[in-house]
Design an enzyme around this catalytic site. Structure first.
Site, PDB file in Angstrom:
ATOM      1  N   GLU A   1       0.768  -1.248   0.000  1.00 13.79           N
ATOM      2  CA  GLU A   1       0.000   0.000   0.000  1.00 13.79           C
ATOM      3  C   GLU A   1       0.802   1.303   0.000  1.00 13.79           C
ATOM      4  O   GLU A   1       0.607   2.141   0.881  1.00 13.79           O
ATOM      5  CB  GLU A   1      -0.970  -0.003   1.196  1.00 13.79           C
ATOM      6  CG  GLU A   1      -2.067  -1.038   1.056  1.00 13.79           C
ATOM      7  CD  GLU A   1      -3.156  -0.891   2.115  1.00 13.79           C
ATOM      8  OE1 GLU A   1      -2.997  -0.053   3.029  1.00 13.79           O
ATOM      9  OE2 GLU A   1      -4.154  -1.614   2.025  1.00 13.79           O
TER      10      GLU A   1
ATOM     11  N   GLU B   1      -5.996  -7.935  -0.125  1.00 14.96           N
ATOM     12  CA  GLU B   1      -6.699  -7.577   1.109  1.00 14.96           C
ATOM     13  C   GLU B   1      -8.158  -7.304   0.803  1.00 14.96           C
ATOM     14  O   GLU B   1      -8.472  -6.523  -0.092  1.00 14.96           O
ATOM     15  CB  GLU B   1      -6.099  -6.315   1.759  1.00 14.96           C
ATOM     16  CG  GLU B   1      -4.895  -6.542   2.622  1.00 14.96           C
ATOM     17  CD  GLU B   1      -4.501  -5.272   3.364  1.00 14.96           C
ATOM     18  OE1 GLU B   1      -5.396  -4.438   3.669  1.00 14.96           O
ATOM     19  OE2 GLU B   1      -3.306  -5.095   3.633  1.00 14.96           O
TER      20      GLU B   1
END
Length: 309
Positions: free
Chosen positions: A116, A228
């Site tokens: 991320e 995710e």
């Protein structure tokens, strides 16, 4: 930082890993901190930390699982942002060269280059990941690689023009001489897609994002990985959770698998996305995963084990 092992942070114990294998998972995502594995930039890997990572990987192999090594740093090292003068792309290449050299003979390992990144431009981020990929391949490692986009790698914003660029345009510049990589997408169901709230009012938008990204992957002959996603135990959220898994597994040409957030005994019992059992048994989210695995088989079933750094 650096913290005390098994006090401030932990790696999964044998019981946690074997639990995933027993449920029918085939892999799990194993986050680690850059600052712990390499205390000094361009320096040697920390022997004690590497040994802890090795133990998890060895346990995974014995249990028949693949370990996805996830450099969980959001594009930073000790407050320095990748792409800045104090943290050039070469630094990411260096740590991955060292990791790849150490693990190049481990067949049960996947390398996930960075979790991320969020405030680096997509064009710059593609170039930075290419430096890491080149270093990994030069080290002789042939493992599967996971690359991500900027803006947290969200599927919902993949094709959008953002202040930090456009992932769908700029991430096509990823270069791997072995062509053995997949794009790692993250996608939550709450109103702003952040994974902070138990509600799932944006579930339909999230499902559409998976469809749109799948179309992008197909159009460009690429593959993706849903690294995710999560749901609270609210019934409507569990339904959307199951729908997302089904969409991924129904398109194996585009998707290599998924990891559900988040497993492991260090999560607080009241954490909204906790996948660990309670005294009453498995939580609704895990029941949904187990039902899916029983009905479809564990083609690429993966489950994430993490305590956020």
């Amino acid at each position: 930082m650096p913290g005390r092992p098994n006090t401030d942070y932990t790696y999964p114990a044998e019981a946690a890993i074997r639990r995933l294998a027993g449920l029918g998972m085939t892999s799990f995502r194993l986050p680690f901190r850059w600052e712990r594995i390499q205390p000094k930039l361009d320096g040697e890997l920390d022997a004690a930390e590497l040994a802890r990572l090795d133990q998890s990987i060895d346990t995974a192999k014995a249990a028949g699982l693949v370990a996805i090594l996830d450099l969980h740093n959001f594009g930073y090292y000790a407050g320095k942002r990748l792409g800045s003068p104090t943290l050039p792309a070469a630094a990411l290449g260096d740590v991955w060269r060292r990791l790849a050299t150490h693990y190049r003979d481990r067949t049960n390992v996947v390398f996930s280059i960075m979790n991320e990144p969020y405030d680096i431009h997509s064009a710059e981020w593609a170039k930075t990941q290419n430096v890491a990929i080149a270093a990994i391949r030069k080290a002789g490692a042939k493992q599967m690689l996971l690359v991500t986009g900027t803006a947290y790698g969200g599927a919902h914003s993949w094709t959008s023009d953002l202040p930090v660029g456009n992932n769908s345009r700029d991430l096509l510049a990823i270069e791997d001489p072995l062509k053995r990589f997949a794009y790692d997408f993250h996608q939550y169901l709450d109103a702003d897609y952040s994974g902070r709230q138990p509600e799932c009012s944006a579930a339909q938008g999230a499902l559409k994002a998976i469809d749109d990204v799948g179309a992008w992957l197909k159009a460009h002959g690429r593959q993706g990985f849903l690294g995710e996603f999560a749901a609270s135990d609210r019934p409507e959220c569990v339904v959307a959770f199951k729908q997302m898994i089904a969409r991924i597994d129904s398109r194996p040409e585009q998707w290599v698998g998924w990891t559900a957030w988040g497993a492991g005994p260090w999560w607080p019992p009241d954490y909204v996305f906790n996948l660990e059992p309670t005294a009453a048994g498995e939580r609704p989210q895990m029941k949904a995963l187990i039902e899916h695995l029983k009905s479809s088989g564990p083609r690429n079933a993966m489950c994430e084990r993490e305590r956020r750094p």
